[in-house]
Design an enzyme around this catalytic site. Structure first.
Site, PDB file in Angstrom:
ATOM      1  N   SER A 181      31.947 107.500  31.531  1.00 54.43           N
ATOM      2  CA  SER A 181      30.952 108.030  32.453  1.00 54.43           C
ATOM      3  C   SER A 181      29.845 108.646  31.613  1.00 54.43           C
ATOM      4  CB  SER A 181      31.596 109.126  33.321  1.00 54.43           C
ATOM      5  OG  SER A 181      30.613 109.864  34.015  1.00 54.43           O
ATOM      6  N   TYR A 202      35.626 117.510  34.704  1.00 54.67           N
ATOM      7  CA  TYR A 202      35.442 116.053  34.690  1.00 54.67           C
ATOM      8  C   TYR A 202      34.812 115.620  33.371  1.00 54.67           C
ATOM      9  CZ  TYR A 202      33.818 111.441  36.253  1.00 54.67           C
ATOM     10  OH  TYR A 202      33.575 110.097  36.367  1.00 54.67           O
TER      11      TYR A 202
HETATM   12  C1  8X3 Z   1      30.128 109.779  37.547  1.00 52.93           C
HETATM   13  C2  8X3 Z   1      28.896 110.409  37.046  1.00 52.93           C
HETATM   14  O1  8X3 Z   1      27.309 112.403  37.382  1.00 52.93           O
HETATM   15  O2  8X3 Z   1      29.115 112.161  38.971  1.00 52.93           O
HETATM   16  O3  8X3 Z   1      30.995 109.419  36.557  1.00 52.93           O
HETATM   17  O4  8X3 Z   1      29.557 112.905  36.738  1.00 52.93           O
HETATM   18  S1  8X3 Z   1      28.737 112.036  37.570  1.00 52.93           S
END
Ligand code: 8X3
Length: 264
Positions: free
Chosen positions: A149, A162
């Site tokens: 990501s 995340y």
């Molecule tokens: C997704 C991108 O900006 O939502 O992997 O983290 S974000």
């Protein structure tokens, strides 16, 4: 010639399902894995009915014993050519001060350890795989794809858990590429930015549709799962001596993780 085989994790929806469709249409036999058996079985049936080759194997990538059993079941195939580590996702968008450690743990387990499990279990088969059509001559040509990501390359407020997990996936990709140099396996990292899929944001916000919708509010054209699948399909079908190390893709309206153009 037998069709090359591609294993795709998280194939029940979003980028994983789109990638399965794309690779099946390109001539791969696709092995669809995800926890939700009904979804991957329906997709495999649909692809098979369209004359493509697809099988479903229900799998939780965080369950190492199950991953090992899955890898053993693949011995039936002539070769395993591509592994797309796509399973993962985000849980929560809370600041560090109040984030839930359980969310962080789950994100690390799915995004990082899930990728580690599949990669370790399939690496021997990927190393032994025969060249796929279009690839150069040589004794083996496996491809590991890691869907990370843009959160694996920079962070943003509320994104620490995340981003930490996706930075982990990025480091796994970088390290694996160093360690596999000299073997016939390449490591491709695809790092998407804003992709509007049916589940990513709703899962992150635990079904809160208002919060999920706000992620994409006013953005004319977020990336779609098909946009990312198209990129993955392109990268894995380059000749086997060509390695797309890292490919970052975002919608035109997104210049960075936190600079997004929104129409009011
Ligand atoms: C997704 C991108 O900006 O939502 O992997 O983290 S974000």
């Amino acid at each position: 010639m037998a069709a090359p085989t591609a294993v795709i994790t998280g194939a029940s929806s979003g980028i994983g399902a789109a990638t399965a469709r794309r690779l099946a249409a390109t001539g791969y036999r696709v092995v669809l894995t995800a926890r939700r058996a009904d979804r991957i079985e329906a997709l495999a049936a649909e692809l098979t009915a369209a004359g493509q080759q697809a099988v479903a194997y229900p799998l939780d990538v965080t369950d190492r014993a199950a991953v090992n059993a899955f890898a053993a079941s693949l011995n039936a195939y002539p070769s395993i050519d591509v592994l797309v580590n796509n399973a993962g996702g985000a849980l929560g968008a809370d600041p560090v001060a109040t984030a839930d450690p359980d969310d962080w743990r789950t994100m690390y387990e799915t995004n990082v350890l899930g990728t580690l499990h599949l990669t370790q279990a399939l690496l021997p088969a990927l190393t032994a795989s025969a060249d796929h059509p279009g690839a150069g001559a040589g004794g083996g040509a496996g491809t590991v794809v890691i869907v990370s990501s843009t959160a694996g390359h920079a962070t943003y407020e509320g994104g620490a858990g995340y981003a930490a997990a996706k930075h982990g996936a990025h480091v796994l990709a970088e390290t694996l590429r160093l360690e596999l140099c000299g073997t016939p396996v390449r490591v491709i990292e695809i790092a998407p930015g804003m992709v509007k899929t049916e589940e990513f944001a709703t899962t992150r916000f635990r079904g809160d549709q208002q919060k999920a919708d706000a992620v994409y509010a006013g953005v004319a054209e977020p990336l779609t799962a098909d946009d990312v699948a198209d990129t993955i399909g392109w990268a894995v079908t380059r000749p086997s001596h060509v390695n797309v190390d890292l490919l970052v893709l975002r919608p035109r309206a997104q210049a960075s993780n936190s600079k997004v153009h929104r129409e009011s």
